[in-house]
Design a protein around this motif. Structure first.
Motif, PDB file in Angstrom:
ATOM      1  N   GLY A  63     -48.726 102.940  24.215  1.00  0.00           N
ATOM      2  CA  GLY A  63     -48.647 104.105  25.084  1.00  0.00           C
ATOM      3  C   GLY A  63     -48.793 105.435  24.369  1.00  0.00           C
ATOM      4  N   ILE A  64     -48.926 105.403  23.039  1.00  0.00           N
ATOM      5  CA  ILE A  64     -49.094 106.644  22.293  1.00  0.00           C
ATOM      6  C   ILE A  64     -50.571 106.971  22.228  1.00  0.00           C
ATOM      7  CG2 ILE A  64     -48.793 107.777  20.059  1.00  0.00           C
ATOM      8  CD1 ILE A  64     -46.392 105.938  19.589  1.00  0.00           C
ATOM      9  N   LYS A  65     -50.911 108.168  22.604  1.00  0.00           N
ATOM     10  CA  LYS A  65     -52.306 108.583  22.589  1.00  0.00           C
ATOM     11  C   LYS A  65     -52.695 109.076  21.198  1.00  0.00           C
ATOM     12  CE  LYS A  65     -52.374 109.978  27.414  1.00  0.00           C
ATOM     13  NZ  LYS A  65     -53.264 109.104  28.054  1.00  0.00           N
ATOM     14  N   PHE A  66     -53.970 108.910  20.884  1.00  0.00           N
ATOM     15  CA  PHE A  66     -54.511 109.314  19.594  1.00  0.00           C
ATOM     16  C   PHE A  66     -54.116 110.759  19.247  1.00  0.00           C
ATOM     17  CE2 PHE A  66     -57.999 111.397  17.318  1.00  0.00           C
ATOM     18  CZ  PHE A  66     -58.036 110.639  16.167  1.00  0.00           C
ATOM     19  N   GLN A  67     -54.285 111.662  20.206  1.00  0.00           N
ATOM     20  CA  GLN A  67     -54.029 113.076  19.930  1.00  0.00           C
ATOM     21  C   GLN A  67     -52.548 113.372  19.687  1.00  0.00           C
ATOM     22  OE1 GLN A  67     -55.440 111.950  22.778  1.00  0.00           O
ATOM     23  NE2 GLN A  67     -54.606 112.944  24.576  1.00  0.00           N
ATOM     24  N   ASP A  68     -51.644 112.428  20.055  1.00  0.00           N
ATOM     25  CA  ASP A  68     -50.212 112.637  19.848  1.00  0.00           C
ATOM     26  C   ASP A  68     -49.715 112.118  18.501  1.00  0.00           C
ATOM     27  OD1 ASP A  68     -50.055 113.799  22.366  1.00  0.00           O
ATOM     28  OD2 ASP A  68     -49.578 111.895  23.344  1.00  0.00           O
ATOM     29  N   LEU A  69     -50.591 111.430  17.762  1.00  0.00           N
ATOM     30  CA  LEU A  69     -50.189 110.891  16.460  1.00  0.00           C
ATOM     31  C   LEU A  69     -50.162 111.987  15.403  1.00  0.00           C
ATOM     32  CD1 LEU A  69     -52.396 107.669  16.296  1.00  0.00           C
ATOM     33  CD2 LEU A  69     -49.937 107.762  16.709  1.00  0.00           C
ATOM     34  N   SER A  70     -49.187 111.895  14.522  1.00  0.00           N
ATOM     35  CA  SER A  70     -49.194 112.786  13.369  1.00  0.00           C
ATOM     36  C   SER A  70     -50.273 112.289  12.403  1.00  0.00           C
ATOM     37  CB  SER A  70     -47.832 112.770  12.671  1.00  0.00           C
ATOM     38  OG  SER A  70     -47.634 111.523  12.027  1.00  0.00           O
ATOM     39  N   PHE A  71     -50.633 113.116  11.450  1.00  0.00           N
ATOM     40  CA  PHE A  71     -51.641 112.712  10.475  1.00  0.00           C
ATOM     41  C   PHE A  71     -51.178 111.479   9.708  1.00  0.00           C
ATOM     42  CE2 PHE A  71     -53.704 113.069   6.273  1.00  0.00           C
ATOM     43  CZ  PHE A  71     -55.008 112.906   6.695  1.00  0.00           C
ATOM     44  N   GLU A  72     -49.908 111.437   9.363  1.00  0.00           N
ATOM     45  CA  GLU A  72     -49.361 110.300   8.620  1.00  0.00           C
ATOM     46  C   GLU A  72     -49.412 109.021   9.457  1.00  0.00           C
ATOM     47  OE1 GLU A  72     -48.272 108.567   5.245  1.00  0.00           O
ATOM     48  OE2 GLU A  72     -48.640 110.701   5.422  1.00  0.00           O
ATOM     49  N   GLU A  73     -49.069 109.107  10.728  1.00  0.00           N
ATOM     50  CA  GLU A  73     -49.147 107.936  11.614  1.00  0.00           C
ATOM     51  C   GLU A  73     -50.590 107.449  11.744  1.00  0.00           C
ATOM     52  OE1 GLU A  73     -45.547 108.629  14.812  1.00  0.00           O
ATOM     53  OE2 GLU A  73     -47.328 109.910  14.938  1.00  0.00           O
ATOM     54  N   LEU A  74     -51.508 108.391  11.862  1.00  0.00           N
ATOM     55  CA  LEU A  74     -52.923 108.033  11.965  1.00  0.00           C
ATOM     56  C   LEU A  74     -53.395 107.319  10.700  1.00  0.00           C
ATOM     57  CD1 LEU A  74     -55.611 108.115  13.468  1.00  0.00           C
ATOM     58  CD2 LEU A  74     -55.981 110.393  12.516  1.00  0.00           C
ATOM     59  N   LYS A  75     -53.036 107.860   9.536  1.00  0.00           N
ATOM     60  CA  LYS A  75     -53.404 107.226   8.263  1.00  0.00           C
ATOM     61  C   LYS A  75     -52.852 105.807   8.188  1.00  0.00           C
ATOM     62  CE  LYS A  75     -52.009 109.599   4.852  1.00  0.00           C
ATOM     63  NZ  LYS A  75     -51.651 110.355   3.659  1.00  0.00           N
ATOM     64  N   ASN A  76     -51.608 105.617   8.600  1.00  0.00           N
ATOM     65  CA  ASN A  76     -50.996 104.292   8.561  1.00  0.00           C
ATOM     66  C   ASN A  76     -51.718 103.315   9.474  1.00  0.00           C
ATOM     67  OD1 ASN A  76     -49.076 105.094   6.697  1.00  0.00           O
ATOM     68  ND2 ASN A  76     -47.540 105.582   8.256  1.00  0.00           N
ATOM     69  N   ARG A  77     -52.102 103.767  10.648  1.00  0.00           N
ATOM     70  CA  ARG A  77     -52.810 102.882  11.577  1.00  0.00           C
ATOM     71  C   ARG A  77     -54.203 102.523  11.056  1.00  0.00           C
ATOM     72  NH1 ARG A  77     -51.005 103.324  17.673  1.00  0.00           N
ATOM     73  NH2 ARG A  77     -48.825 103.806  17.323  1.00  0.00           N
ATOM     74  N   VAL A  78     -54.897 103.480  10.474  1.00  0.00           N
ATOM     75  CA  VAL A  78     -56.207 103.196   9.895  1.00  0.00           C
ATOM     76  C   VAL A  78     -56.069 102.230   8.735  1.00  0.00           C
ATOM     77  CG1 VAL A  78     -58.158 104.206   8.647  1.00  0.00           C
ATOM     78  CG2 VAL A  78     -57.264 105.343  10.703  1.00  0.00           C
ATOM     79  N   ARG A  79     -55.068 102.439   7.897  1.00  0.00           N
ATOM     80  CA  ARG A  79     -54.804 101.521   6.777  1.00  0.00           C
ATOM     81  C   ARG A  79     -54.548 100.114   7.309  1.00  0.00           C
ATOM     82  NH1 ARG A  79     -49.932 103.063   4.912  1.00  0.00           N
ATOM     83  NH2 ARG A  79     -49.068 101.386   6.133  1.00  0.00           N
ATOM     84  N   ASP A  80     -53.744 100.002   8.371  1.00  0.00           N
ATOM     85  CA  ASP A  80     -53.449  98.697   8.954  1.00  0.00           C
ATOM     86  C   ASP A  80     -54.702  98.039   9.514  1.00  0.00           C
ATOM     87  OD1 ASP A  80     -50.808  99.016   8.268  1.00  0.00           O
ATOM     88  OD2 ASP A  80     -50.158  99.621  10.285  1.00  0.00           O
ATOM     89  N   LEU A  81     -55.597  98.812  10.104  1.00  0.00           N
ATOM     90  CA  LEU A  81     -56.849  98.268  10.630  1.00  0.00           C
ATOM     91  C   LEU A  81     -57.718  97.703   9.508  1.00  0.00           C
ATOM     92  CD1 LEU A  81     -57.969 100.906  13.289  1.00  0.00           C
ATOM     93  CD2 LEU A  81     -57.254  98.559  13.719  1.00  0.00           C
ATOM     94  N   ASN A  82     -57.668  98.329   8.351  1.00  0.00           N
ATOM     95  CA  ASN A  82     -58.492  97.904   7.227  1.00  0.00           C
ATOM     96  C   ASN A  82     -57.977  96.640   6.552  1.00  0.00           C
ATOM     97  OD1 ASN A  82     -60.544  99.843   7.309  1.00  0.00           O
ATOM     98  ND2 ASN A  82     -59.179 101.356   6.397  1.00  0.00           N
ATOM     99  N   LYS A  83     -56.815  96.175   6.926  1.00  0.00           N
ATOM    100  CA  LYS A  83     -56.264  94.937   6.373  1.00  0.00           C
ATOM    101  C   LYS A  83     -57.012  93.720   6.876  1.00  0.00           C
ATOM    102  CE  LYS A  83     -51.549  96.569   5.751  1.00  0.00           C
ATOM    103  NZ  LYS A  83     -50.148  96.410   6.191  1.00  0.00           N
ATOM    104  N   TYR A  84     -57.650  93.837   8.019  1.00  0.00           N
ATOM    105  CA  TYR A  84     -58.298  92.685   8.647  1.00  0.00           C
ATOM    106  C   TYR A  84     -59.639  92.496   8.096  1.00  0.00           C
ATOM    107  CZ  TYR A  84     -54.407  93.248  11.800  1.00  0.00           C
ATOM    108  OH  TYR A  84     -53.165  93.365  12.313  1.00  0.00           O
TER     109      TYR A  84
END
Length: 84
Positions: A63-84
């Protein structure tokens, strides 16, 4: 996957013919080029679909929208995506 991929034959043929018109390929070369073109098209198509699905899963699930993420949260999510 519940949906089948359908390629618009006319658009595919027009794009392919336009891109190869001036190369002056013989029939054998033309067939090989068309297969290579189709493989490239389908590879890009499915990579884009995979990305869109991963992005949707990553950013729409909680339920969290992209524009509501902090830069740190965004970096963490991108890092997690790159694990796959």
């Amino acid at each position: 996957m519940s949906e089948r991929t359908q390629i618009d034959s006319e658009k595919f043929a027009l794009n392919f013919a336009s891109s190869n018109y001036e190369k002056g390929l013989n029939k054998k070369e033309l067939i090989k080029e068309s297969k290579d073109y189709l493989i490239s098209y389908l590879t890009a198509y499915y990579l884009a679909q995979d990305f869109n699905n991963a992005e949707k899963k990553s950013f729409d699930n909680d339920g969290i929208k992209f524009q509501d993420l902090s830069f740190e949260e965004l970096k963490n999510r991108v890092r997690d995506l790159n694990k796959y």
